[in-house]
Design a protein around this motif. Sequence first.
Motif, short mmCIF file in Angstrom:
data_model
loop_
_atom_site.label_atom_id
_atom_site.label_comp_id
_atom_site.label_asym_id
_atom_site.label_seq_id
_atom_site.Cartn_x
_atom_site.Cartn_y
_atom_site.Cartn_z
N LEU A 1 62.56 53.55 52.97
CA LEU A 1 62.84 52.62 51.88
C LEU A 1 62.94 51.18 52.37
O LEU A 1 63.67 50.89 53.31
CB LEU A 1 64.16 53.03 51.20
CG LEU A 1 64.60 52.26 49.96
CD1 LEU A 1 63.65 52.55 48.79
CD2 LEU A 1 66.03 52.65 49.60
N VAL A 2 62.20 50.28 51.71
CA VAL A 2 62.25 48.86 52.07
C VAL A 2 62.59 47.96 50.88
O VAL A 2 62.91 46.79 51.05
CB VAL A 2 60.92 48.37 52.70
CG1 VAL A 2 60.68 49.04 54.04
CG2 VAL A 2 59.74 48.60 51.76
N GLY A 3 62.51 48.50 49.65
CA GLY A 3 62.77 47.66 48.49
C GLY A 3 63.34 48.46 47.32
O GLY A 3 62.88 49.57 47.05
N ILE A 4 64.35 47.88 46.66
CA ILE A 4 64.90 48.43 45.41
C ILE A 4 64.78 47.34 44.36
O ILE A 4 65.50 46.34 44.41
CB ILE A 4 66.36 48.89 45.58
CG1 ILE A 4 66.44 50.03 46.61
CG2 ILE A 4 66.94 49.34 44.24
CD1 ILE A 4 67.87 50.50 46.89
N ILE A 5 63.86 47.53 43.44
CA ILE A 5 63.54 46.49 42.45
C ILE A 5 63.92 46.97 41.06
O ILE A 5 63.42 47.99 40.56
CB ILE A 5 62.03 46.17 42.47
CG1 ILE A 5 61.57 45.83 43.88
CG2 ILE A 5 61.71 45.04 41.49
CD1 ILE A 5 60.06 45.84 44.05
N HIS A 6 64.81 46.24 40.45
CA HIS A 6 65.19 46.51 39.04
C HIS A 6 64.32 45.64 38.15
O HIS A 6 64.04 44.49 38.48
CB HIS A 6 66.68 46.19 38.85
CG HIS A 6 67.17 46.42 37.45
ND1 HIS A 6 67.08 45.47 36.45
CD2 HIS A 6 67.75 47.51 36.88
CE1 HIS A 6 67.59 45.95 35.34
NE2 HIS A 6 68.00 47.20 35.58
N ASP A 7 63.90 46.17 37.02
CA ASP A 7 63.07 45.37 36.12
C ASP A 7 63.42 45.67 34.68
O ASP A 7 63.84 46.80 34.35
CB ASP A 7 61.58 45.63 36.38
CG ASP A 7 60.70 44.46 35.94
OD1 ASP A 7 61.26 43.44 35.48
OD2 ASP A 7 59.47 44.56 36.08
N ARG B 1 62.00 50.35 40.64
CA ARG B 1 60.91 50.60 41.58
C ARG B 1 61.48 50.74 42.98
O ARG B 1 62.17 49.86 43.48
CB ARG B 1 59.87 49.47 41.55
CG ARG B 1 59.21 49.32 40.19
CD ARG B 1 58.11 48.27 40.15
NE ARG B 1 57.70 48.07 38.77
CZ ARG B 1 58.12 47.06 38.00
NH1 ARG B 1 58.92 46.13 38.52
NH2 ARG B 1 57.73 46.97 36.75
N LEU B 2 61.16 51.86 43.59
CA LEU B 2 61.58 52.11 44.97
C LEU B 2 60.35 51.96 45.86
O LEU B 2 59.35 52.65 45.67
CB LEU B 2 62.16 53.52 45.09
CG LEU B 2 63.36 53.83 44.19
CD1 LEU B 2 63.81 55.28 44.38
CD2 LEU B 2 64.51 52.86 44.46
N VAL B 3 60.43 51.05 46.81
CA VAL B 3 59.29 50.71 47.65
C VAL B 3 59.48 51.31 49.04
O VAL B 3 60.57 51.20 49.63
CB VAL B 3 59.10 49.18 47.76
CG1 VAL B 3 57.80 48.86 48.49
CG2 VAL B 3 59.12 48.54 46.39
N PRO C 1 66.73 41.81 41.65
CA PRO C 1 67.28 42.07 40.31
C PRO C 1 66.23 42.11 39.21
O PRO C 1 66.46 42.72 38.16
CB PRO C 1 68.25 40.90 40.10
CG PRO C 1 67.75 39.81 40.99
CD PRO C 1 67.15 40.50 42.18
N TYR C 2 65.09 41.47 39.45
CA TYR C 2 64.02 41.46 38.45
C TYR C 2 62.68 41.79 39.12
O TYR C 2 62.57 41.82 40.35
CB TYR C 2 63.94 40.10 37.76
CG TYR C 2 65.19 39.73 36.98
CD1 TYR C 2 65.49 40.36 35.77
CD2 TYR C 2 66.07 38.76 37.47
CE1 TYR C 2 66.63 40.02 35.06
CE2 TYR C 2 67.21 38.42 36.77
CZ TYR C 2 67.49 39.06 35.56
OH TYR C 2 68.63 38.73 34.87
N GLY C 3 61.66 41.98 38.30
CA GLY C 3 60.35 42.42 38.78
C GLY C 3 59.65 41.43 39.69
O GLY C 3 58.81 41.83 40.49
N HIS C 4 59.99 40.15 39.56
CA HIS C 4 59.40 39.15 40.47
C HIS C 4 60.27 39.05 41.71
O HIS C 4 61.43 38.62 41.64
CB HIS C 4 59.28 37.78 39.80
CG HIS C 4 58.58 36.78 40.67
ND1 HIS C 4 57.20 36.73 40.80
CD2 HIS C 4 59.07 35.80 41.47
CE1 HIS C 4 56.87 35.76 41.63
NE2 HIS C 4 57.99 35.18 42.05
N ILE C 5 59.73 39.45 42.84
CA ILE C 5 60.48 39.50 44.09
C ILE C 5 60.54 38.12 44.72
O ILE C 5 59.51 37.48 44.93
CB ILE C 5 59.83 40.50 45.06
CG1 ILE C 5 59.76 41.88 44.42
CG2 ILE C 5 60.58 40.55 46.38
CD1 ILE C 5 58.64 42.74 44.95
N ASP C 6 61.74 37.66 44.99
CA ASP C 6 61.94 36.37 45.63
C ASP C 6 62.24 36.62 47.11
O ASP C 6 63.37 36.93 47.49
CB ASP C 6 63.12 35.63 44.97
CG ASP C 6 63.28 34.20 45.48
OD1 ASP C 6 62.77 33.89 46.58
OD2 ASP C 6 63.93 33.40 44.79
#
Length: 229
Positions: free
Chosen positions: A219-225, A207-209, A100-105
């Motif tokens: 695709l391995v990551g969908i990051i909203h920031d 950010r699409l990783v 949900p945020y830029g810092h990936i947990d």
Amino acid sequence: MKRLIVAFIILLAGCTAQQDQANVKKLEQTIEKQQTTIEQLQKKNKQLQQENEQLKSQVNQVNPSSLLSVALDVVNALKNHDMNTLAAYVHSTAGVRFSPYGHIDVQHDLQFSASQLPSLWSSTQVYQWGVYDGSGDPIQLTFQNYFDRFVYDVDFANPHMIGNNVVVGAGNMINNVQQVYANSSFVEFHFTGFDPQYSGMDWRSLRLVFEQESGQWKLVGIIHDEWTT
């Protein structure tokens, strides 16, 4: 005289037999050399095929248009709520992580496999996706509600800026995308802001990783920031 002729014939036959043996031996040596050459060529061909696959992978990694093309397909699938198309781009073993945020947990951000995605949109199950910035309250939402708030809350298919392996949006939260996804590439879709009174503090990024899988970007990551406290 007859004995001499017979002896000559026997001698000639002996010479012919020896010559035949020499020819056979020479032929065997030639065949052996050819087999060795064939084996060397087969080994070289295998090596060239491996090098070709490596080059293809390197071309994909350094070719921004290839990565960008896949990212554009994915962001349009998100725009259209097309979970089947989205699933086709998801890594087969790693699945896709939602942040949900830029810092990936990595301990708490949820991950789903490609096979799970198509049914999520209509699911009424409530998941905990992390905690809200500022309040620390748990983010407890259905997939559709999470999607509307933390995936496609603005029209990322038509952004102000696109960053290819470049972080565009930056706030107070530590961005760890390049640490968590060290062997990956990402495309960032960014809005610089919407309301002038906020002086850009209402920016948004998606950010699409992607990682390489069998020579394709998956695709391995969908990051909203966004701006955080």
